[in-house]
Design a protein around this motif. Structure first.
Motif, short mmCIF file in Angstrom:
data_model
loop_
_atom_site.label_atom_id
_atom_site.label_comp_id
_atom_site.label_asym_id
_atom_site.label_seq_id
_atom_site.Cartn_x
_atom_site.Cartn_y
_atom_site.Cartn_z
N CYS A 55 0.84 -1.19 0.00
CA CYS A 55 0.00 0.00 0.00
C CYS A 55 0.88 1.24 0.00
O CYS A 55 2.09 1.15 -0.19
CB CYS A 55 -0.93 -0.01 1.21
SG CYS A 55 -0.08 0.05 2.82
N THR A 98 -5.55 1.14 5.47
CA THR A 98 -6.89 1.71 5.38
C THR A 98 -6.85 3.08 4.70
O THR A 98 -7.75 3.43 3.93
CB THR A 98 -7.53 1.85 6.78
OG1 THR A 98 -6.65 2.58 7.63
CG2 THR A 98 -7.78 0.48 7.39
N VAL A 135 -6.58 2.50 0.86
CA VAL A 135 -7.85 2.11 0.26
C VAL A 135 -8.73 3.34 0.06
O VAL A 135 -9.34 3.54 -1.00
CB VAL A 135 -8.58 1.07 1.13
CG1 VAL A 135 -9.97 0.76 0.57
CG2 VAL A 135 -7.76 -0.21 1.24
N GLU A 136 -8.78 4.17 1.08
CA GLU A 136 -9.60 5.39 1.02
C GLU A 136 -9.08 6.36 -0.03
O GLU A 136 -9.86 6.95 -0.80
CB GLU A 136 -9.62 6.06 2.39
CG GLU A 136 -10.51 7.27 2.47
CD GLU A 136 -10.57 7.88 3.86
OE1 GLU A 136 -11.18 8.95 4.01
OE2 GLU A 136 -9.98 7.28 4.79
N ALA A 149 -12.12 -3.07 -0.87
CA ALA A 149 -11.26 -3.74 0.09
C ALA A 149 -11.62 -5.21 0.20
O ALA A 149 -12.78 -5.59 0.00
CB ALA A 149 -11.38 -3.08 1.47
N TYR A 187 -14.16 -4.47 11.01
CA TYR A 187 -14.59 -4.41 9.61
C TYR A 187 -15.71 -5.42 9.40
O TYR A 187 -15.89 -6.36 10.18
CB TYR A 187 -13.43 -4.64 8.64
CG TYR A 187 -12.83 -6.02 8.63
CD1 TYR A 187 -13.29 -7.01 7.75
CD2 TYR A 187 -11.77 -6.35 9.47
CE1 TYR A 187 -12.72 -8.28 7.72
CE2 TYR A 187 -11.19 -7.61 9.45
CZ TYR A 187 -11.67 -8.57 8.57
OH TYR A 187 -11.10 -9.82 8.55
N SER A 245 -15.68 -4.53 3.94
CA SER A 245 -15.56 -3.07 4.02
C SER A 245 -14.09 -2.76 4.30
O SER A 245 -13.28 -3.64 4.59
CB SER A 245 -16.42 -2.54 5.16
OG SER A 245 -15.88 -2.96 6.42
N ASN A 246 -13.75 -1.50 4.22
CA ASN A 246 -12.47 -1.06 4.74
C ASN A 246 -12.54 -1.21 6.26
O ASN A 246 -13.62 -1.26 6.84
CB ASN A 246 -12.22 0.39 4.35
CG ASN A 246 -10.76 0.79 4.48
OD1 ASN A 246 -9.92 0.00 4.90
ND2 ASN A 246 -10.45 2.03 4.12
#
Length: 418
Positions: free
Chosen positions: A229, A286, A289-290, A296, A398, A411-412
């Motif tokens: 990431c 996280t 991802v956002e 996710a 999550y 979800s994230n």
């Protein structure tokens, strides 16, 4: 010196977010189709060796080694190779170009290329290992390859960071992104490949590279970083690679931290990880991802290795939905926390999942999420909404579902307490 220290303190305190430097990447974005040559056929391997032209490094040309495979190559039937979707595969740290990886994609009907982004070739480092070496090193390390004379930089902190004042385009991240983009241009040029149906996936440091590349090369129709990431400058395990505390740190973040690429990319992305991964913790994962506006997929029992990283069925399911028009995986909206209740809207082209779970951990100390056990509890599905009560002691949560084909989506994650 005082001016720099003042800037550094302000930068650290304010969490300055740098923009994407498009001018810096303009040379790679010319996307030349590199010259290439085929290597020898290896015993017991169907995938073909291929060597292609890399970026200029320290004023000299480089070459990149890769494996390439298609359904026709795999089965010895060229008639199978028409209008193929293609995948570019990026190994992780300590890895190499994996023939078995591209062969797995070929079995699924794809053309696939896996390059060695660390400049290594085909020659084994341990040519005649002793019995003691075999016992001590194991099969994985015994497959280590020799760095090619014209292979460009290997990936070590000294080549990744800018602390030594090297030319920015001689740094490993630039050279590696160039190698990825050139591999992409190469496979797009092959007559058996549909140039408009290509995807990118990478594992660990290959996931980092995936996240960095998608802001530079937006020709991909899908991208799946596994573990890797952005925002790695915020995690102490990567401080040496970032050049933490050096005057070059701010420039490194601007150019080479994937957070800047994730903010500008238009490539649809699925981030795959374990909530307790030791190398890419929830705190930075996280945020990534956002930043990308991505989907996710947290898998509670996912280990950290190359086989574990290319094994999840969710990777191909997502890529196929973007390249082949197959049914999309379940997509989650924003995870909302209100009055100790977690809820999330989701969309699905398949029957509504019958079960959903809330995953949570009661441990949480800084970035050391890998130390803590994760538990699950039932969640309630109402229409297209999932709701669950959060246990009082939970530090991060999550929501997750599994569709009728056994494909997981989540979800994230949300960190509730530091």
């Amino acid at each position: 010196m005082r001016a720099f220290l003042k800037f550094f303190v302000v930068f650290m305190a304010a969490g300055v977010s740098f923009g994407f430097d498009s001018a810096f990447w303009a040379g790679i974005q010319k996307f030349p189709v590199p010259k290439y040559r085929w290597g020898k056929q290896e015993k017991g391997i169907k995938a073909r060796q291929i060597f292609y032209e890399g970026e200029i490094f320290r004023g000299k040309p480089t070459e990149v080694f890769a494996y390439y495979c298609t359904p026709g190559i795999l089965k010895g039937d060229p008639s199978l190779d028409k209008n193929l979707p293609a995948v570019v595969c990026l190994h992780g740290g300590g890895g190499r170009a994996f023939a078995e990886w591209v062969e797995l994609w070929a079995e699924k009907g794809y053309a696939a290329i896996a390059m060695d982004w660390s400049g290594n070739g085909t020659e084994l480092f341990y040519k005649n290992p002793t019995p003691e070496q075999r016992k001590k090193l194991g099969d994985y390390e015994l497959q280590r390859r020799v760095h090619m004379e014209n292979g460009g930089p290997d990936k070590v902190p000294a080549t990744v960071s800018l602390v030594d004042g090297k030319a920015e385009k001689d740094a490993w991240p630039y050279q590696a992104v160039g190698a990825v983009a050139r591999a992409h241009s190469l496979v797009r040029s092959f007559k058996e490949v549909d140039a408009n149906r290509t995807a990118l996936t990478g594992i660990s440091w290959g996931g980092y590279l995936t996240c960095l590349t998608v802001g530079v090369d937006q020709r991909f129709k899908a991208a799946v970083p596994v573990y890797g990431c952005g925002y790695i400058y915020m995690y102490n395990r990567w401080f040496a690679d970032v050049g933490k505390g050096d005057k070059s740190e701010a420039r490194w973040i601007e150019l080479f931290d994937p957070s800047s690429s994730l903010k500008v990319t238009k490539v649809p992305m699925l981030f795959v990880n374990s909530p307790k991964d030791p190398w890419y913790p929830l705190s930075i994962w996280t945020k990534s991802v956002e930043a990308a506006g991505a989907q996710a997929c947290l898998i509670a029992d996912l280990g950290h290795s190359h086989p574990a990283g290319w094994r999840p069925r969710e990777i191909e399911a997502f890529i196929s939905s973007k390249l082949n028009g197959t049914k999309p995986t379940v997509s989650f909206g924003e995870l909302r926390i209100v009055n100790s209740m977690a809820s999330c809207m989701f969309s699905s082209k398949t029957p509504v999942p019958k079960t959903a779970l809330l995953y949570y951990t009661e441990g949480g100390d800084g970035d050391e999420w890998f130390k803590y056990k994760w538990k699950s509890a039932p969640a309630r599905i109402t229409g297209r909404n999932i709701v669950a009560k959060i246990p009082d002691a939970a530090k991060a949560v999550y929501l997750s579902v599994e569709d009728d084909a056994g494909i997981k989506s989540s979800s994230n994650a949300r960190i509730l307490a530091k």
